[in-house]
Scaffold this motif. Structure first.
Motif, PDB file in Angstrom:
ATOM      1  N   ASP A 154     -42.078   7.934 -52.797  1.00  0.00           N
ATOM      2  CA  ASP A 154     -43.242   7.398 -52.099  1.00  0.00           C
ATOM      3  C   ASP A 154     -44.331   8.453 -51.910  1.00  0.00           C
ATOM      4  O   ASP A 154     -45.521   8.117 -51.857  1.00  0.00           O
ATOM      5  CB  ASP A 154     -42.810   6.819 -50.756  1.00  0.00           C
ATOM      6  CG  ASP A 154     -41.893   5.606 -50.915  1.00  0.00           C
ATOM      7  OD1 ASP A 154     -41.845   5.043 -52.027  1.00  0.00           O
ATOM      8  OD2 ASP A 154     -41.221   5.235 -49.938  1.00  0.00           O
ATOM      9  N   ALA A 155     -43.922   9.721 -51.805  1.00  0.00           N
ATOM     10  CA  ALA A 155     -44.929  10.776 -51.722  1.00  0.00           C
ATOM     11  C   ALA A 155     -45.747  10.841 -53.010  1.00  0.00           C
ATOM     12  O   ALA A 155     -46.957  11.104 -52.974  1.00  0.00           O
ATOM     13  CB  ALA A 155     -44.255  12.122 -51.453  1.00  0.00           C
ATOM     14  N   ALA A 156     -45.087  10.600 -54.141  1.00  0.00           N
ATOM     15  CA  ALA A 156     -45.810  10.589 -55.418  1.00  0.00           C
ATOM     16  C   ALA A 156     -46.885   9.516 -55.431  1.00  0.00           C
ATOM     17  O   ALA A 156     -47.959   9.700 -56.026  1.00  0.00           O
ATOM     18  CB  ALA A 156     -44.832  10.385 -56.572  1.00  0.00           C
TER      19      ALA A 156
ATOM     20  N   PRO B  18     -33.195  16.220 -54.848  1.00  0.00           N
ATOM     21  CA  PRO B  18     -33.478  14.796 -55.061  1.00  0.00           C
ATOM     22  C   PRO B  18     -34.905  14.386 -54.719  1.00  0.00           C
ATOM     23  O   PRO B  18     -35.501  13.560 -55.417  1.00  0.00           O
ATOM     24  CB  PRO B  18     -32.450  14.087 -54.176  1.00  0.00           C
ATOM     25  CG  PRO B  18     -31.891  15.131 -53.268  1.00  0.00           C
ATOM     26  CD  PRO B  18     -32.027  16.428 -53.976  1.00  0.00           C
ATOM     27  N   ALA B  19     -35.490  14.946 -53.653  1.00  0.00           N
ATOM     28  CA  ALA B  19     -36.870  14.583 -53.310  1.00  0.00           C
ATOM     29  C   ALA B  19     -37.830  15.077 -54.372  1.00  0.00           C
ATOM     30  O   ALA B  19     -38.727  14.340 -54.822  1.00  0.00           O
ATOM     31  CB  ALA B  19     -37.241  15.151 -51.943  1.00  0.00           C
ATOM     32  N   GLY B  20     -37.668  16.328 -54.788  1.00  0.00           N
ATOM     33  CA  GLY B  20     -38.552  16.887 -55.801  1.00  0.00           C
ATOM     34  C   GLY B  20     -38.423  16.198 -57.140  1.00  0.00           C
ATOM     35  O   GLY B  20     -39.429  15.916 -57.813  1.00  0.00           O
ATOM     36  N   ILE B  21     -37.180  15.905 -57.548  1.00  0.00           N
ATOM     37  CA  ILE B  21     -36.964  15.212 -58.817  1.00  0.00           C
ATOM     38  C   ILE B  21     -37.587  13.825 -58.789  1.00  0.00           C
ATOM     39  O   ILE B  21     -38.243  13.390 -59.748  1.00  0.00           O
ATOM     40  CB  ILE B  21     -35.460  15.128 -59.121  1.00  0.00           C
ATOM     41  CG1 ILE B  21     -34.907  16.517 -59.461  1.00  0.00           C
ATOM     42  CG2 ILE B  21     -35.196  14.156 -60.273  1.00  0.00           C
ATOM     43  CD1 ILE B  21     -33.404  16.543 -59.637  1.00  0.00           C
ATOM     44  N   ALA B  22     -37.378  13.099 -57.684  1.00  0.00           N
ATOM     45  CA  ALA B  22     -37.937  11.752 -57.575  1.00  0.00           C
ATOM     46  C   ALA B  22     -39.454  11.781 -57.619  1.00  0.00           C
ATOM     47  O   ALA B  22     -40.099  10.935 -58.263  1.00  0.00           O
ATOM     48  CB  ALA B  22     -37.453  11.091 -56.282  1.00  0.00           C
ATOM     49  N   CYS B  23     -40.045  12.755 -56.934  1.00  0.00           N
ATOM     50  CA  CYS B  23     -41.496  12.877 -56.952  1.00  0.00           C
ATOM     51  C   CYS B  23     -42.001  13.177 -58.356  1.00  0.00           C
ATOM     52  O   CYS B  23     -42.954  12.544 -58.836  1.00  0.00           O
ATOM     53  CB  CYS B  23     -41.917  13.980 -55.985  1.00  0.00           C
ATOM     54  SG  CYS B  23     -43.707  14.200 -55.841  1.00  0.00           S
ATOM     55  N   ALA B  24     -41.366  14.110 -59.054  1.00  0.00           N
ATOM     56  CA  ALA B  24     -41.791  14.472 -60.407  1.00  0.00           C
ATOM     57  C   ALA B  24     -41.690  13.283 -61.355  1.00  0.00           C
ATOM     58  O   ALA B  24     -42.564  13.065 -62.199  1.00  0.00           O
ATOM     59  CB  ALA B  24     -40.950  15.641 -60.915  1.00  0.00           C
TER      60      ALA B  24
ATOM     61  N   ASP C 196     -30.338  14.564 -44.240  1.00  0.00           N
ATOM     62  CA  ASP C 196     -30.077  13.132 -44.331  1.00  0.00           C
ATOM     63  C   ASP C 196     -29.426  12.846 -45.677  1.00  0.00           C
ATOM     64  O   ASP C 196     -28.954  13.747 -46.363  1.00  0.00           O
ATOM     65  CB  ASP C 196     -31.380  12.358 -44.154  1.00  0.00           C
ATOM     66  CG  ASP C 196     -31.178  10.960 -43.584  1.00  0.00           C
ATOM     67  OD1 ASP C 196     -30.122  10.348 -43.871  1.00  0.00           O
ATOM     68  OD2 ASP C 196     -32.057  10.454 -42.873  1.00  0.00           O
ATOM     69  N   LEU C 197     -29.436  11.595 -46.068  1.00  0.00           N
ATOM     70  CA  LEU C 197     -28.778  11.160 -47.292  1.00  0.00           C
ATOM     71  C   LEU C 197     -29.605  11.493 -48.536  1.00  0.00           C
ATOM     72  O   LEU C 197     -30.837  11.636 -48.474  1.00  0.00           O
ATOM     73  CB  LEU C 197     -28.555   9.647 -47.244  1.00  0.00           C
ATOM     74  CG  LEU C 197     -27.734   9.108 -46.076  1.00  0.00           C
ATOM     75  CD1 LEU C 197     -27.737   7.588 -46.094  1.00  0.00           C
ATOM     76  CD2 LEU C 197     -26.322   9.655 -46.104  1.00  0.00           C
ATOM     77  N   VAL C 198     -28.917  11.585 -49.665  1.00  0.00           N
ATOM     78  CA  VAL C 198     -29.600  11.782 -50.939  1.00  0.00           C
ATOM     79  C   VAL C 198     -30.609  10.664 -51.178  1.00  0.00           C
ATOM     80  O   VAL C 198     -31.749  10.906 -51.580  1.00  0.00           O
ATOM     81  CB  VAL C 198     -28.579  11.849 -52.089  1.00  0.00           C
ATOM     82  CG1 VAL C 198     -29.275  11.766 -53.444  1.00  0.00           C
ATOM     83  CG2 VAL C 198     -27.736  13.116 -51.998  1.00  0.00           C
ATOM     84  N   VAL C 199     -30.209   9.430 -50.898  1.00  0.00           N
ATOM     85  CA  VAL C 199     -31.069   8.292 -51.211  1.00  0.00           C
ATOM     86  C   VAL C 199     -32.330   8.278 -50.363  1.00  0.00           C
ATOM     87  O   VAL C 199     -33.389   7.820 -50.808  1.00  0.00           O
ATOM     88  CB  VAL C 199     -30.288   6.968 -51.089  1.00  0.00           C
ATOM     89  CG1 VAL C 199     -29.900   6.674 -49.647  1.00  0.00           C
ATOM     90  CG2 VAL C 199     -31.068   5.809 -51.686  1.00  0.00           C
ATOM     91  N   THR C 200     -32.271   8.771 -49.125  1.00  0.00           N
ATOM     92  CA  THR C 200     -33.492   8.823 -48.319  1.00  0.00           C
ATOM     93  C   THR C 200     -34.437   9.893 -48.848  1.00  0.00           C
ATOM     94  O   THR C 200     -35.663   9.715 -48.828  1.00  0.00           O
ATOM     95  CB  THR C 200     -33.168   9.083 -46.837  1.00  0.00           C
ATOM     96  OG1 THR C 200     -32.386  10.263 -46.714  1.00  0.00           O
ATOM     97  CG2 THR C 200     -32.413   7.926 -46.231  1.00  0.00           C
ATOM     98  N   ALA C 201     -33.884  11.006 -49.350  1.00  0.00           N
ATOM     99  CA  ALA C 201     -34.731  12.021 -49.971  1.00  0.00           C
ATOM    100  C   ALA C 201     -35.387  11.465 -51.235  1.00  0.00           C
ATOM    101  O   ALA C 201     -36.573  11.718 -51.493  1.00  0.00           O
ATOM    102  CB  ALA C 201     -33.905  13.263 -50.296  1.00  0.00           C
ATOM    103  N   VAL C 202     -34.629  10.706 -52.021  1.00  0.00           N
ATOM    104  CA  VAL C 202     -35.174  10.074 -53.220  1.00  0.00           C
ATOM    105  C   VAL C 202     -36.325   9.132 -52.847  1.00  0.00           C
ATOM    106  O   VAL C 202     -37.388   9.146 -53.472  1.00  0.00           O
ATOM    107  CB  VAL C 202     -34.070   9.312 -53.972  1.00  0.00           C
ATOM    108  CG1 VAL C 202     -34.669   8.423 -55.053  1.00  0.00           C
ATOM    109  CG2 VAL C 202     -33.076  10.290 -54.594  1.00  0.00           C
ATOM    110  N   ALA C 203     -36.118   8.322 -51.818  1.00  0.00           N
ATOM    111  CA  ALA C 203     -37.146   7.370 -51.395  1.00  0.00           C
ATOM    112  C   ALA C 203     -38.423   8.089 -50.986  1.00  0.00           C
ATOM    113  O   ALA C 203     -39.538   7.664 -51.336  1.00  0.00           O
ATOM    114  CB  ALA C 203     -36.619   6.510 -50.240  1.00  0.00           C
ATOM    115  N   GLU C 204     -38.280   9.195 -50.255  1.00  0.00           N
ATOM    116  CA  GLU C 204     -39.467   9.893 -49.768  1.00  0.00           C
ATOM    117  C   GLU C 204     -40.178  10.639 -50.891  1.00  0.00           C
ATOM    118  O   GLU C 204     -41.421  10.682 -50.917  1.00  0.00           O
ATOM    119  CB  GLU C 204     -39.093  10.832 -48.629  1.00  0.00           C
ATOM    120  CG  GLU C 204     -38.606  10.070 -47.402  1.00  0.00           C
ATOM    121  CD  GLU C 204     -38.719  10.863 -46.118  1.00  0.00           C
ATOM    122  OE1 GLU C 204     -38.950  12.082 -46.184  1.00  0.00           O
ATOM    123  OE2 GLU C 204     -38.593  10.240 -45.047  1.00  0.00           O
ATOM    124  N   GLY C 205     -39.424  11.227 -51.810  1.00  0.00           N
ATOM    125  CA  GLY C 205     -40.068  11.861 -52.951  1.00  0.00           C
ATOM    126  C   GLY C 205     -40.813  10.850 -53.804  1.00  0.00           C
ATOM    127  O   GLY C 205     -41.952  11.096 -54.259  1.00  0.00           O
TER     128      GLY C 205
END
Length: 501
Positions: free
Chosen positions: A476-478, A158-164, A465-474
């Motif tokens: 925002d990292a972008a 989820p973090a990587g997908i959100a960042c991409a 942690d949660l999927v949604v927190t990984a999404v948020a961080e990916g």
């Protein structure tokens, strides 16, 4: 707004979509438990929103979704606009609508939650995105200007997908590497299909590839390609490597046959449900890299199973064991039910499916027979003592309360933690003593590591942690990567979000 609209929550009760009947859930059916709202149902439930002015639901959501706004768009049947608004804050809304513990987040903070029943936010979110995709909606990148910049994303979770996703919206070409043969990370293999059907991940992959994102799967950084090579080929690198290190409870006897760690159990079962054989081959017979690191699942049919741990991973394990035909499934947790870290809704579903819960029970040892096969778990009763450093009350053993739970299989779900890869530390990327990647601070951009062109987010940074927190961080990292590379911000909230506010 009319009186009927304002007080709609008095006339319409909270309702969830229809569920698979209990008799099918316990007979090996891996379909998603909850169905999908029809438009009328979604509109009725959306109409229960008070639009209370200070949207606690949005503030509690880690990605700060514009929830009241897209609920209103659903009432007006403006589904494509609602989907656009969902994606403005969340790169994976259809996933979060399915797997987020809404009872602890948005719905738990809904003004109606005390006394009237919260708005069914998660189910409406799922309805919006699924319906929009069915109607042909896709992200509109027509105004995005390519920057010529390229970023490698390590990890297709989820973090990587959100960042991409956000990099693509900023005109930056993202290439995503993952050691698994499909995208999603634990979304694909760790979360059971009865919570998240894998066709959802396949559809999202098609959408991401349509945005120009490239996936290089079955490729492990540190083995097949080095971080140095990525830094030579790309302008920046994002690490979304997750948290896969097993938390060892150190129980005497845990090496016995029939004792399984939770995550490999779920990953293996996810592979099998997805059509991958026990011997490590996909449906077409192609061997899977790294299979030797995986476990062989025992046949649970007619067996007694004990799961140790009360988080969402534990709930995934007990509910999977039910579907695998176990005769008796017990979840043992060292604190009381109110202290369980998992979703209350998941606990209720597990209990309905026949899982037995033993609260205030702490495992002491695994017992086995002369052949080394597990026969039971020695437990001690506990009481809650004073809070620890994190504010959680300590489970204190009660003297003289030991007992043994007879079992054939034990699944240990004490959690998982990140581990700083050796190939990352070799380039000066710093980690904490517990394996988390250090980001930010000391003049660095948010999510920037101690290597100026390497960023990180999700479980690799904050721990499991949660999927949604990984999404948020990916996501925002972008933003930070775009700033480093001189690109425009990845996404702006659509103008009509203010019009319906």
């Amino acid at each position: 707004m009319s009186r009927k609209q304002v007080f709609q929550f008095l006339e319409l009760p909270r309702e969830m979509p229809r569920r698979i009947p209990l008799e099918l859930r316990t007979a090996g059916d891996w379909g998603e438990l909850y169905g999908k709202f029809a438009h009328a149902e979604a509109a009725y439930q959306s109409g229960r929103c008070l639009d209370c002015g200070n949207p606690y639901c949005s503030w509690k959501c880690p990605v700060h979704n514009a929830i009241p706004q897209w609920l209103q768009l659903v009432q007006e049947n403006r589904i494509l606009e609602a989907a656009e608004l969902c994606h403005s804050t969340n790169p994976l809304p259809e996933v979060c609508g399915r797997v987020c513990p809404q009872d602890r987040l948005c719905e738990g903070s809904c003004t109606l939650n005390d006394g009237f029943g919260a708005v069914t936010i998660g189910a409406v979110e799922k309805y919006i995105v699924d319906t929009a995709f069915e109607r042909g909606w896709r992200p509109d990148l027509s105004e995005v200007q390519p920057t010529g910049k390229r970023v490698a994303v390590v990890g297709a979770g989820p973090a990587g997908i959100a960042c991409a996703d956000r990099l693509a919206r900023a005109g930056i070409h993202a290439v995503v590497y993952d050691r698994y043969e499909q995208i999603g990370g634990l979304l694909q293999f760790g979360i059971p299909s009865f919570k998240l059907d894998k066709s959802v991940i396949a559809r999202r992959r098609a959408v991401l590839e349509g945005m120009g994102i490239e996936f290089r799967l079955g490729v492990e950084v540190g083995r097949d390609v080095t971080l140095e090579q990525l830094l030579e080929e790309f302008d920046a690198v994002f690490l979304g490597t997750g948290a896969y290190r097993y938390t060892d409870g150190g129980l005497p006897g845990q090496e016995a046959e029939g004792v399984l760690p939770a995550l490999p159990f779920l990953v293996q079962n996810g592979r099998i449900v997805s059509g991958i054989a026990q011997d490590g081959t996909a449906a077409m017979g192609r061997p899977i890299a790294g299979w030797e690191d995986r476990i062989k699942l025992p046949d649970l049919a007619g067996r007694r199973v004990v799961v140790l741990g009360g988080g969402d991973t534990g709930m995934d394990c007990v509910r999977s064991a039910i579907r695998l035909g176990a005769a008796r499934v017990t979840c043992a947790y060292r604190r009381d039910e109110a202290s369980m870290p998992g979703s209350a809704r998941e606990v209720a579903n597990a209990r309905e499916e026949g899982v037995r819960f033993l609260f205030n029970r702490q495992p002491l040892a695994i017992e086995s027979d002369a052949d080394g096969r597990v026969t039971g778990v020695r437990m001690v009763e506990t009481r809650l003592g004073e809070p620890d450093a994190r504010g959680r009350r300590v489970a204190v053993p009660v003297e003289g309360s030991e007992s043994v739970i007879d079992t054939d299989v034990v699944i240990i779900a004490f959690g998982f933690s990140p581990e700083l890869p050796a190939w990352a530390s070799a380039l000066g990327i710093e980690g904490t003593p517990n394996g988390r990647i250090v980001t930010g601070g000391d003049g660095r951009l948010p999510y920037q590591t101690t290597h100026p062109r390497v960023f990180a987010g999700g479980d690799a940074v904050r721990g499991a942690d949660l999927v949604v927190t990984a999404v948020a961080e990916g996501r925002d990292a972008a933003q930070s990567i775009a700033e480093l590379l001189g690109a425009q911000p990845p996404v702006r909230t659509p103008q009509y979000a203010e019009a319906v506010a």
